[in-house]
Design a protein around this motif. Structure first.
Motif, PDB file in Angstrom:
ATOM      1  N   MET A   1       0.897  -1.134  -0.066  1.00 23.88           N
ATOM      2  CA  MET A   1      -0.029   0.048  -0.113  1.00 23.88           C
ATOM      3  C   MET A   1       0.899   1.120  -0.033  1.00 23.88           C
ATOM      4  O   MET A   1       0.413   2.364  -0.403  1.00 23.88           O
ATOM      5  N   LEU A   2       2.127   1.184   0.543  1.00 18.53           N
ATOM      6  CA  LEU A   2       3.047   2.325   0.448  1.00 18.53           C
ATOM      7  C   LEU A   2       3.482   2.769  -1.046  1.00 18.53           C
ATOM      8  O   LEU A   2       3.989   3.796  -1.160  1.00 18.53           O
ATOM      9  N   TYR A   3       3.193   1.907  -1.972  1.00 17.07           N
ATOM     10  CA  TYR A   3       3.694   2.184  -3.374  1.00 17.07           C
ATOM     11  C   TYR A   3       2.635   3.194  -3.925  1.00 17.07           C
ATOM     12  O   TYR A   3       2.935   3.830  -4.932  1.00 17.07           O
ATOM     13  N   GLY A   4       1.382   3.417  -3.348  1.00 14.98           N
ATOM     14  CA  GLY A   4       0.441   4.181  -3.872  1.00 14.98           C
ATOM     15  C   GLY A   4       0.294   5.461  -3.469  1.00 14.98           C
ATOM     16  O   GLY A   4       1.670   5.970  -3.146  1.00 14.98           O
ATOM     17  N   ASP A   5      -0.671   6.063  -3.625  1.00 13.24           N
ATOM     18  CA  ASP A   5      -0.609   7.809  -3.293  1.00 13.24           C
ATOM     19  C   ASP A   5      -1.153   7.781  -1.935  1.00 13.24           C
ATOM     20  O   ASP A   5      -1.386   6.607  -1.180  1.00 13.24           O
ATOM     21  N   LYS A   6      -1.602   9.024  -1.522  1.00 13.87           N
ATOM     22  CA  LYS A   6      -2.243   9.034  -0.170  1.00 13.87           C
ATOM     23  C   LYS A   6      -3.423   8.250   0.133  1.00 13.87           C
ATOM     24  O   LYS A   6      -3.780   8.054   1.201  1.00 13.87           O
ATOM     25  N   LYS A   7      -4.235   8.094  -0.872  1.00  9.87           N
ATOM     26  CA  LYS A   7      -5.534   7.389  -0.725  1.00  9.87           C
ATOM     27  C   LYS A   7      -5.251   5.900  -0.341  1.00  9.87           C
ATOM     28  O   LYS A   7      -5.915   5.315   0.456  1.00  9.87           O
ATOM     29  N   SER A   8      -4.277   5.309  -0.951  1.00 13.50           N
ATOM     30  CA  SER A   8      -3.759   3.966  -0.453  1.00 13.50           C
ATOM     31  C   SER A   8      -3.199   3.833   0.955  1.00 13.50           C
ATOM     32  O   SER A   8      -3.514   3.075   1.584  1.00 13.50           O
ATOM     33  N   TRP A   9      -2.569   4.929   1.438  1.00 10.55           N
ATOM     34  CA  TRP A   9      -2.204   5.221   2.652  1.00 10.55           C
ATOM     35  C   TRP A   9      -3.000   5.338   3.649  1.00 10.55           C
ATOM     36  O   TRP A   9      -3.135   4.832   4.647  1.00 10.55           O
ATOM     37  N   GLU A  10      -4.351   5.877   3.131  1.00 11.76           N
ATOM     38  CA  GLU A  10      -5.493   6.078   4.135  1.00 11.76           C
ATOM     39  C   GLU A  10      -6.074   4.657   4.357  1.00 11.76           C
ATOM     40  O   GLU A  10      -6.805   4.260   5.460  1.00 11.76           O
ATOM     41  N   TYR A  11      -6.188   3.796   3.055  1.00  8.55           N
ATOM     42  CA  TYR A  11      -6.671   2.383   3.158  1.00  8.55           C
ATOM     43  C   TYR A  11      -5.908   1.721   4.100  1.00  8.55           C
ATOM     44  O   TYR A  11      -6.553   0.894   5.006  1.00  8.55           O
ATOM     45  N   LEU A  12      -4.679   1.636   4.307  1.00  5.88           N
ATOM     46  CA  LEU A  12      -3.857   0.945   4.949  1.00  5.88           C
ATOM     47  C   LEU A  12      -4.071   1.367   6.434  1.00  5.88           C
ATOM     48  O   LEU A  12      -4.172   0.570   7.393  1.00  5.88           O
ATOM     49  N   ARG A  13      -4.112   2.781   6.587  1.00  9.53           N
ATOM     50  CA  ARG A  13      -4.414   3.315   7.952  1.00  9.53           C
ATOM     51  C   ARG A  13      -5.738   2.811   8.375  1.00  9.53           C
ATOM     52  O   ARG A  13      -5.778   2.145   9.760  1.00  9.53           O
ATOM     53  N   ASN A  14      -6.694   2.901   7.735  1.00  7.43           N
ATOM     54  CA  ASN A  14      -7.955   2.265   8.262  1.00  7.43           C
ATOM     55  C   ASN A  14      -7.962   0.820   8.577  1.00  7.43           C
ATOM     56  O   ASN A  14      -8.671   0.398   9.652  1.00  7.43           O
ATOM     57  N   MET A  20      -6.548  -3.342  14.955  1.00  7.45           N
ATOM     58  CA  MET A  20      -6.307  -2.712  16.460  1.00  7.45           C
ATOM     59  C   MET A  20      -7.444  -2.847  17.236  1.00  7.45           C
ATOM     60  O   MET A  20      -7.502  -2.978  18.188  1.00  7.45           O
ATOM     61  N   LEU A  21      -8.630  -1.784  16.529  1.00  7.29           N
ATOM     62  CA  LEU A  21      -9.910  -1.673  17.481  1.00  7.29           C
ATOM     63  C   LEU A  21     -10.671  -2.759  17.630  1.00  7.29           C
ATOM     64  O   LEU A  21     -11.404  -3.036  18.559  1.00  7.29           O
ATOM     65  N   ARG A  22     -10.684  -3.500  16.613  1.00 10.72           N
ATOM     66  CA  ARG A  22     -11.931  -4.644  16.476  1.00 10.72           C
ATOM     67  C   ARG A  22     -11.119  -6.068  16.525  1.00 10.72           C
ATOM     68  O   ARG A  22     -11.786  -7.118  16.564  1.00 10.72           O
ATOM     69  N   GLY A  23      -9.883  -6.219  16.387  1.00 14.54           N
ATOM     70  CA  GLY A  23      -9.201  -7.269  16.694  1.00 14.54           C
ATOM     71  C   GLY A  23      -9.118  -8.162  15.438  1.00 14.54           C
ATOM     72  O   GLY A  23      -9.372  -9.352  15.443  1.00 14.54           O
ATOM     73  N   LYS A  24      -9.568  -7.498  14.091  1.00 17.47           N
ATOM     74  CA  LYS A  24     -10.024  -8.314  12.921  1.00 17.47           C
ATOM     75  C   LYS A  24      -8.797  -7.982  11.982  1.00 17.47           C
ATOM     76  O   LYS A  24      -8.772  -6.737  11.480  1.00 17.47           O
ATOM     77  N   GLY A  25      -7.972  -8.836  11.446  1.00 18.81           N
ATOM     78  CA  GLY A  25      -7.082  -8.529  10.510  1.00 18.81           C
ATOM     79  C   GLY A  25      -7.599  -8.809   8.973  1.00 18.81           C
ATOM     80  O   GLY A  25      -6.683  -8.991   8.144  1.00 18.81           O
ATOM     81  N   ASP A  26      -8.682  -9.050   8.965  1.00 20.78           N
ATOM     82  CA  ASP A  26      -9.334  -9.479   7.583  1.00 20.78           C
ATOM     83  C   ASP A  26      -9.043  -8.213   6.419  1.00 20.78           C
ATOM     84  O   ASP A  26      -8.565  -8.848   5.386  1.00 20.78           O
TER      85      ASP A  26
END
Length: 187
Positions: A1-14, A20-26
């Motif tokens: 995801m770091l190869y993309g632009d800020k939108k892909s970074w936003e997806y990674l952050r989410n 982290m918050l829900r304990g789901k790595g899906d």
């Protein structure tokens, strides 16, 4: 995801936040599957096998010494302790060619080409995969090359900047080279 632009970074952050918050790595697993070429049946493409074979056979493939790896590992752990705590030597360079069965005896050489048709080289200043310095070096190796620069983060320039896209399309369709030193913003 770091190869993309800020939108892909936003997806990674989410996705990290979701994990982290829900304990789901899906979502993280989905991203990893996409990156690793895994299909819905659980089969993988041969993309990384091919990458390793090509890279490790390259005369420029680097095999760092154990001392250099340990020094780099110590630096990562010092500067990024949360991430560095889980790093190993294998995480520091990609791919690990130390166990590759054959190594090229050739030495990398500087390209010095003259007499070619005009060549357009595109580089992005914040590309995490192909550093801008590489684009500068390639362009400098050809007598008839022009370096077109995209200012911004992310891998590649075409399609991420109207200025870059238009300049490349114009060059490919009618042979008009952009002015030397042209720098384009990311859209």
């Amino acid at each position: 995801m770091l190869y993309g632009d800020k939108k892909s970074w936003e997806y990674l952050r989410n996705a990290v936040g979701w994990a982290m918050l829900r304990g789901k790595g899906d979502y993280l697993l989905d991203m990893a599957d996409g990156y690793n070429g895994r299909d819905t049946d659980g089969h993988y493409s041969n993309m990384f096998d091919a990458y390793t074979a090509i890279h490790c056979a390259d005369p420029g493939a680097e095999t760092p010494s154990a001392e250099r790896l340990q020094a780099a590992l110590a630096k990562v752990r010092e500067q990024a302790p949360l991430v560095g705590a889980h790093f190993t030597e294998k995480d520091l360079f990609d791919p690990d060619c130390r166990s590759w069965p054959t190594h090229s005896t050739e030495q990398p050489h500087v390209v010095k080409a003259t007499g070619s048709a005009p060549i357009l080289v595109v580089g992005s200043t914040g590309d995490p995969a192909t550093p801008y310095a590489w684009a500068e070096k390639v362009a400098a190796g050809f007598a008839n090359a022009t370096l077109l620069t995209r200012e911004g983060d992310g891998h590649t320039g075409y399609g991420k900047s109207t200025c870059i896209t238009n300049a490349v399309n114009t060059f490919l369709t009618d042979g008009t080279m952009p002015a030397a030193g042209t720098r384009c913003p990311t859209d």
